[in-house]
Design a protein around this motif. Structure first.
Motif, PDB file in Angstrom:
ATOM      1  N   GLY A   1     -10.462  -5.494  -1.112  1.00  0.00           N
ATOM      2  CA  GLY A   1     -10.162  -3.989  -1.030  1.00  0.00           C
ATOM      3  C   GLY A   1     -11.204  -3.069  -0.542  1.00  0.00           C
ATOM      4  N   VAL A   2     -10.896  -2.094   0.212  1.00  0.00           N
ATOM      5  CA  VAL A   2     -12.127  -1.235   0.680  1.00  0.00           C
ATOM      6  C   VAL A   2     -11.491   0.350   0.071  1.00  0.00           C
ATOM      7  CG1 VAL A   2     -13.119  -0.021   2.817  1.00  0.00           C
ATOM      8  CG2 VAL A   2     -12.304  -2.450   2.698  1.00  0.00           C
ATOM      9  N   VAL A   3     -12.587   1.101  -0.465  1.00  0.00           N
ATOM     10  CA  VAL A   3     -12.222   2.440  -0.833  1.00  0.00           C
ATOM     11  C   VAL A   3     -11.901   3.158   0.150  1.00  0.00           C
ATOM     12  CG1 VAL A   3     -13.859   1.771  -2.737  1.00  0.00           C
ATOM     13  CG2 VAL A   3     -14.842   3.029  -0.701  1.00  0.00           C
ATOM     14  N   ASP A   4     -11.052   4.180  -0.200  1.00  0.00           N
ATOM     15  CA  ASP A   4     -10.560   5.251   0.727  1.00  0.00           C
ATOM     16  C   ASP A   4     -11.882   6.126   1.514  1.00  0.00           C
ATOM     17  OD1 ASP A   4      -8.774   6.470   1.949  1.00  0.00           O
ATOM     18  OD2 ASP A   4      -8.077   8.154   0.294  1.00  0.00           O
ATOM     19  N   GLY A   5     -11.570   6.127   2.697  1.00  0.00           N
ATOM     20  CA  GLY A   5     -12.538   6.834   3.415  1.00  0.00           C
ATOM     21  C   GLY A   5     -13.322   5.881   4.255  1.00  0.00           C
ATOM     22  N   TYR A   6     -13.048   4.625   3.970  1.00  0.00           N
ATOM     23  CA  TYR A   6     -13.745   3.280   4.805  1.00  0.00           C
ATOM     24  C   TYR A   6     -12.954   2.526   5.547  1.00  0.00           C
ATOM     25  CZ  TYR A   6     -18.104   5.157   2.765  1.00  0.00           C
ATOM     26  OH  TYR A   6     -19.389   5.989   2.304  1.00  0.00           O
ATOM     27  N   ARG A   7     -11.609   2.949   5.240  1.00  0.00           N
ATOM     28  CA  ARG A   7     -10.461   1.920   5.972  1.00  0.00           C
ATOM     29  C   ARG A   7     -10.555   2.028   7.354  1.00  0.00           C
ATOM     30  NH1 ARG A   7      -6.648   3.340   0.458  1.00  0.00           N
ATOM     31  NH2 ARG A   7      -8.073   2.222  -0.904  1.00  0.00           N
ATOM     32  N   LYS A   8      -9.901   0.970   8.042  1.00  0.00           N
ATOM     33  CA  LYS A   8      -9.419   1.108   9.641  1.00  0.00           C
ATOM     34  C   LYS A   8     -10.869   1.121  10.131  1.00  0.00           C
ATOM     35  CE  LYS A   8      -4.974   3.150   8.837  1.00  0.00           C
ATOM     36  NZ  LYS A   8      -4.168   4.336   9.259  1.00  0.00           N
ATOM     37  N   MET A   9     -12.019   0.590   9.621  1.00  0.00           N
ATOM     38  CA  MET A   9     -13.310   0.612  10.655  1.00  0.00           C
ATOM     39  C   MET A   9     -13.632  -0.812  10.905  1.00  0.00           C
ATOM     40  SD  MET A   9     -15.627   3.280   8.239  1.00  0.00           S
ATOM     41  CE  MET A   9     -16.926   3.164   9.069  1.00  0.00           C
ATOM     42  N   GLY A  10     -12.930  -1.567  10.398  1.00  0.00           N
ATOM     43  CA  GLY A  10     -12.890  -3.233  10.516  1.00  0.00           C
ATOM     44  C   GLY A  10     -13.723  -3.866   9.195  1.00  0.00           C
TER      45      GLY A  10
END
Length: 373
Positions: free
Chosen positions: A309-318
């Motif tokens: 999981g990755v917190v919202d705001g840091y997604r779709k960055m790889g």
């Protein structure tokens, strides 16, 4: 004579836990749960779930023989989050008999209705934070750690009672030499790009486990907040689960993304402890089960990628790809034979696509069902 009773004694609880061992006695893919762990999970006061919610266990009998079991679950935290009147069922096991299944669900639904609930979903044991889902595709092998298993006829039993699909869950599989080396190789380039934003990937620090656990708990409750049916864990629930996992945790398989010292995502894989549990008769550690557990841990050659999981705001960055890439690199370095990534929501392409890009093959599906009551 057929009847359903409420479980109210320690002896009945032991029978409830043991019933699947008899039901699947001739099934080579069945893996028994540890008795002591199931007993604690199902005993009010032992697990922090009971601080906010309730369950009621039921056993079905034909004459003097147990032929089915079910738990009715009132997860009050779930309904606080979603503002609904949802009840749940879990720990469902039954012989291939439609009448017995109907009797079990009748008892469970009556209990849920008395709590003011108007819908039942499941199976969840107790929530989507624990084991959940009904196996509907992929009956050709044993389940991996902390994943459910059931006979193929269960889906028909539930559909005949009136249950319909709520959501499907996916399990992907990697095998040795059968994953995308090129995609994994790109991880280094993605990490270099992330470093420009002060984002780095590192392993968990086991010497500072308590502090790491607190940071991971915060990320877990933030990163999964958009998942269908997800309910944030209480501090005690997360700590209970984390402390259990610590017993089998390999730090090479717990990796974090952080920015300026703040954790913003993580991935966790655990050894497939089911390789050992399937050899422990009726889930008893004594007299020989504990020896098998202690001596077999180093021989485990498979993992389950349990969380990412990755917190919202840091997604779709790889970041997701980097976290998965580190798990797969450790998988290769340790000469593991297989890895299962599970579970993911059927429609969650943000997670499913990176898994598939690295070479994960969809090989099992599970279903959470629903019914108005």
């Amino acid at each position: 004579m057929r009847k359903v009773i409420e479980v109210s004694t320690k002896k009945q609880l032991a029978s409830f836990i043991d019933f699947p061992h008899d039901l699947y006695a001739n099934d080579v893919n069945y893996v028994p749960e540890l008795f002591i762990a199931q007993r604690d999970l199902l005993t009010p006061g032992k697990h922090p779930f009971y601080e906010h919610s309730q369950i009621q266990l039921f056993l079905a009998y034909e004459n003097d023989q147990i032929v089915g079991r079910i738990a009715a679950i009132n997860n009050t935290n779930h309904n606080k989050v979603y503002g609904g009147k949802d009840g749940f069922f879990g720990f469902f096991d039954c012989i291939n008999d439609q009448e017995i299944a109907a009797l079990l669900f009748s008892a469970a639904e009556k209990w849920l209705l008395e709590k003011g609930l108007t819908k039942v979903l499941g199976p969840t044991n107790f929530s989507t934070n624990e084991t959940c889902g009904l196996l509907i595709e992929g009956f050709d092998g044993p389940p991996v750690a902390m994943m459910p298993y059931n006979a193929a006829y269960y889906l028909t039993l539930l559909e005949q009672i009136g249950f319909t699909k709520h959501v499907d869950l996916r399990a992907y599989r990697y095998t040795t030499g059968n994953y995308n080396d090129r995609s994994v190789g790109l991880i280094d380039k993605i990490e270099e790009r992330l470093k420009r934003n002060d984002i780095t990937i590192r392993k968990i620090n086991m010497k500072n486990f308590n502090s790491e656990r607190e940071a991971l708990r915060e990320v877990y409750n933030k990163a999964w907040d958009k998942n269908l049916g997800f309910v944030p864990m209480t501090d005690k629930e997360f700590d209970y689960t984390a402390n259990d996992l610590k017993l089998i945790l390999d730090p090479d398989f717990c990796v974090m993304a952080e920015q300026n010292g703040q954790i913003i995502g993580f991935a966790l894989a655990i050894p497939d402890i089911n390789q050992i549990l399937r050899k422990i008769k009726r889930g008893r550690l004594f007299p020989t089960g504990l020896i098998k557990l202690l001596t077999g841990k180093k021989k485990i050659d498979g993992i389950r990628i349990l969380l990412l999981g990755v917190v919202d705001g840091y997604r779709k960055m790889g970041i997701e790809a980097c976290l998965y890439g580190h798990i797969i690199k450790s998988f290769a370095a340790k000469n593991m034979k297989y890895a299962e990534a599970s579970w993911t929501l059927d429609h969650n392409e943000l997670i499913n696509k990176p898994i598939e890009d690295i070479g994960g093959k969809l090989y099992r599906k599970y279903r959470i069902l629903e019914k108005a009551i």
